[in-house]
Scaffold this motif. Sequence first.
Motif: not given
Lengths: 419, 298
Positions: A41, A56-63, A65, A68-70
Amino acid sequence: MDLLRFITCGSVDDGKSTLIGRLLYDSKSILADQLEAIERATKGRDDGTVDLALLTDGLRSEREQGITIDVAYRYFQTPKRKFIIVDAPGHIQYTRNMVTGASNCQLAIVLIDARQGVVEQTRRHSLIASLLGIPHIVVAVNKMDLVGHSQNVFSDICIQYAELARNLNVSQVTYIPISALNGDNVVDRSTTMPWYDGLTLLDHLETIEVDEVASADAGAAGRFPVQYVIRPQTSELHDYRGYAGKITSGLFRTGDSITVLPSGETSTIDAIEIAGQHLTEATAPQSVVLHLATDVDISRGDLLVRSDGLPLTSQTVEAMLCWMDTKELRVGSKYVLQVGTARTRCSVREIVHQLNVNTYEKIEGVESLALNDLARVVLRTAQPVSFDPYQQNRATGGAILIDETSNVTVGALMLVGEA
Amino acid sequence: MDYLDQLESEAIHILREVAGQFERPALLFSGGKDSITLVHLALKAFRPGKFPFPLLHIDTGHNFQEALDFRDELANRIGERLIVRYVEDTIRIKKLKEPTGRNATRNGLQTFTLLDTIEEFEFDACIGGARRDEEKARAKERVFSVRDEFGSWDPKRQRPELWNLYNGRIHKGENVRVFPISNWTELDVWNYIQRENIALPSLYFAHERELLVRDGKLMATAGGVIKPEADDQLVTRTVRFRTVGDISCTAASESEAGTLDAVIAEIQATRISERGETRMDDQLSEAAMEDRKKGGYF
């Protein structure tokens, strides 16, 4: 082996995800294929470094931006202890997610950028950790490499933080100078900061004495919220009636006098069972089945307590509230209040004051609360509720508010007492 | 208290919350080690009473016979109701287009059958054996994960979940996926299986079988699910399955581990993650699991 749940709080550029990556990497908890995946990646990055934050940033939108969102949960283990890392977002917009993550933790790591010192985020994260009753705080002063590994910078930050902590309810603060990027004092001792003679972060996490989640209330009286009634109704178990639940604090023994709340009826414990095995005593946090000597009207939502230490029972309750909905809370609004397994309707009678999360100032005369606001409130409940002050007992002092129409959890309450 | 006792008590608490908060729950049961562990935990949570939910298996038609036999035998032994629904039927009735080609799998079609079954029985909660350590999207999901009427997970609108207070209130048509062993790791599950002496299908232990080597993975030829192609090499090896799922997307590992002790030693020493070693369906893209969950997968 025991288990430590800890939360990491930091803001966007404090290097929180890098720290977690470093802990996992240096304790050899990242598996080869996971490392390959993040190497893939990060391929094509100019500086050619591997971004440990991608672990740790497991969500598409976290990666996308880079934030960390959640909350994410990571698991690792050393020969001394098992760990659950609760990786929480630092941004104010996601405070409710941080509160979610912090609620079950025994320790919080507050990251501070050595170049910045104590900032607004530090104050907010520390306040939340303190309100949630997390007993141990580790102040990790990160990016020491960017301030020349200076002992003076570190000492100044310690003094700043101690000043802040004076206004908070935290029992133990530990300060560690680190560089997550280079791994200094995270798992391995730093050679660049010989003036620091304390433990490395991992050593501290491995050796700190922590009460288990439920016995953070050690010495607290016996509390048992009834979840479910087991009644097989078969011919050989015709009279079997067991109350299933989890002991949230304290100890129960056969023969103990117990009180059923909120009704106030009393009985004694006839038997304690775990999976068909009979015990003479059981303690938090065990899930058990209790049998009583007499027929009492008990169902889900009732709280069984040892009669030698009764909680408060009231229809007016004062509490610290973290508001978690985008729709604002107004005085007079009605919600469902859940304490343990009990649910009752309630209305917000008063906002005593709002708390400024940065200055800790109390603001009076507030009539409504917005997302992520913290305030002291008074609730009036339809049915009496039984509870303990949160600072004495996390399990029976924590509660949630549920919106009756959306069904969403909209508030976290740390109950204080009767109003 | 030992961590396994803590994890066990937490899982039993969650199972009882399901029983207390929902009218029509079901436990998703595949005959794999994680759902077998869930059944064991449910026995501890509800005996001597009956389970307040049936076991539900969504059968892709491409499962290992050993796992199916084990499933039936276990349901029978504990005297609990087992409901099986078949992806085959959904394909036929709804005229679904089955994936074709070299690495085709029905795994994705399971979601259609699951959603239909939820509707058929009006299930309001489905208990699953997913763990947060399995995959990075799963690491983000709540224990009580509310899904809309299409079964979709919306990672940006998850409910706050505090302490051990679970909010299972939903509107009609929505349902909740509940994950009691969220906080367990692969190794925790194995240590628990050993401590509790839980029986598992023979697939989990070393045995000899015929396989084909495809893209470096060892895939079972059992049941004729995977059609050998010209460049696939047929071999006989001693293997075990680290996970037991759909034959079309679950790879075997070469292993001599014939006992629980040996399996645990192997997992302690491994440098490859569970899904990375065995699941072909997660390796399609960086966000494969997140996308499937948004589509209603459990």
